[in-house]
Scaffold this active site. Structure first.
Site, PDB file in Angstrom:
ATOM      1  CG  ASN A  11      -1.712   1.233   1.429  1.00  0.00           C
ATOM      2  OD1 ASN A  11      -1.773   2.077   0.524  1.00  0.00           O
ATOM      3  ND2 ASN A  11      -2.349   1.374   2.574  1.00  0.00           N
ATOM      4  CG  HIS A  98      -5.637   1.940   5.451  1.00  0.00           C
ATOM      5  ND1 HIS A  98      -5.188   2.839   6.383  1.00  0.00           N
ATOM      6  CD2 HIS A  98      -4.624   1.064   5.247  1.00  0.00           C
ATOM      7  CE1 HIS A  98      -3.938   2.526   6.712  1.00  0.00           C
ATOM      8  NE2 HIS A  98      -3.566   1.456   6.036  1.00  0.00           N
ATOM      9  N   GLY A 173       3.078   2.267  10.869  1.00  0.00           N
ATOM     10  CA  GLY A 173       4.070   3.332  10.752  1.00  0.00           C
ATOM     11  C   GLY A 173       4.819   3.639  12.034  1.00  0.00           C
ATOM     12  CB  SER A 213       5.604  -1.924  11.977  1.00  0.00           C
ATOM     13  OG  SER A 213       5.280  -0.574  12.259  1.00  0.00           O
TER      14      SER A 213
HETATM   15  P1  13P Z   1       3.355   0.402   7.583  1.00  0.00           P
HETATM   16  O1  13P Z   1       3.827  -0.898   6.964  1.00  0.00           O
HETATM   17  O2  13P Z   1       4.075   1.598   7.062  1.00  0.00           O
HETATM   18  O3  13P Z   1       3.324   0.301   9.080  1.00  0.00           O
HETATM   19  O4  13P Z   1       1.829   0.609   7.112  1.00  0.00           O
HETATM   20  C1  13P Z   1       0.953  -0.447   7.221  1.00  0.00           C
HETATM   21  C2  13P Z   1      -0.292  -0.102   6.497  1.00  0.00           C
HETATM   22  O5  13P Z   1      -1.033   0.772   6.901  1.00  0.00           O
HETATM   23  C3  13P Z   1      -0.587  -0.834   5.252  1.00  0.00           C
HETATM   24  O6  13P Z   1      -1.877  -0.598   4.815  1.00  0.00           O
END
Ligand code: 13P
Length: 254
Positions: A11, A98, A173, A213
């Site tokens: 994503n 999401h 994130g 993450s």
């Molecule tokens: P990260 O992998 O950056 O933590 O984001 C996960 C996410 O929201 C995927 O849709």
């Protein structure tokens, strides 16, 4: 038992300019036939790039997905795009619900369900996201919250081609991830709730992705957990090198 082909989806969120298309080509270079036999790879670029990514993705045997769609097929909805428009560009998937859209655009479970139905109407597989906040987990409410999201966000008549992504909001994130035991508990619970919603043994075919993450360093451990059928990757999906290092986990997972 139904064999679920693992799915690793990237994503890109609101990232990516024309130059980023080179990453898709580079992903294809590393997605060899042995890996293709083991997992399905999907990239969800911003809507601005989907049209131009389409041929590249096809050549690379990589699937394409959108990051959101409107529930209606067309109409007076300035700034929105429909599932049919994504399909028209060659997309096979669309992420719906999401947490960034639930939080940033006020999307309720009912809206998410309508978008998932729109995806199915257009011939796309929705990747329906669920997940608890940090406060909800700390209050011991994670299972209840995710159970309710599954009940209210999945169209009751969904086929087993839908995908559910468990993304704890506090893990997105942040570099934080749940323990393997917590992931195992949540994914087993999610499959039970998907079965309760869809019935007919369909949950056995539904892929449940983990997101939040996921990095090359933790992918092997997270993807080996029972009922984890792949990953929804944010930040680490932007560069082919990182994304393919995550996909590589499946070269050794049985
Ligand atoms: P990260 O992998 O950056 O933590 O984001 C996960 C996410 O929201 C995927 O849709």
């Amino acid at each position: 038992m139904t064999r679920r082909c693992p799915l690793v989806a990237g994503n890109w969120k609101m990232n990516g300019l024309l130059a980023s298309l080179a990453e898709i080509a580079a992903m294809g270079g590393a997605y060899d036939s042995a890996l293709r036999a083991r997992l399905e790879l999907v990239v969800c670029p911003p809507a601005t790039l989907i049209g131009m990514a389409s041929d590249l993705a096809t050549q690379a045997s990589i699937g394409l997905g959108g990051q959101d769609c409107h529930a209606a097929p067309s109409g007076a909805h300035t700034g929105d795009i429909s599932a049919e428009m994504l399909k028209d560009l060659g997309a096979r998937y669309v992420i719906v619900g999401h947490s960034e859209r639930r939080a940033g655009h006020g999307e309720t479970d009912a809206i998410v369900q309508a978008k998932a139905s729109a995806a199915l109407r257009a011939g796309l597989a929705p990747i329906i996201c669920v997940g608890e906040t940090r406060a909800e987990r700390e209050a011991g409410d994670a299972l209840r919250v995710v159970g309710e999201q599954i009940e209210a966000s999945l169209p009751a008549d969904s086929p087993d081609t839908i995908v559910v992504a468990y993304e704890p909001v506090w893990a997105i994130g942040t570099g934080l991830t749940p323990t393997v035991a917590d992931v195992a508990q949540m994914h087993a619970f999610a499959r039970e709730r998907i079965e309760a919603r869809l019935g007919g043994g369909k949950s056995a075919g539904v892929r449940i992705l983990y997101g939040g993450s996921v990095k090359p360093a933790n992918a092997g451990e997270l993807m080996s957990v029972a009922n984890v059928d792949g990953a929804l990757v944010g930040g680490a999906s932007l560069a082919a090198k990182d994304f393919m290092a995550i996909a590589e986990a499946y070269r050794v997972i049985g």
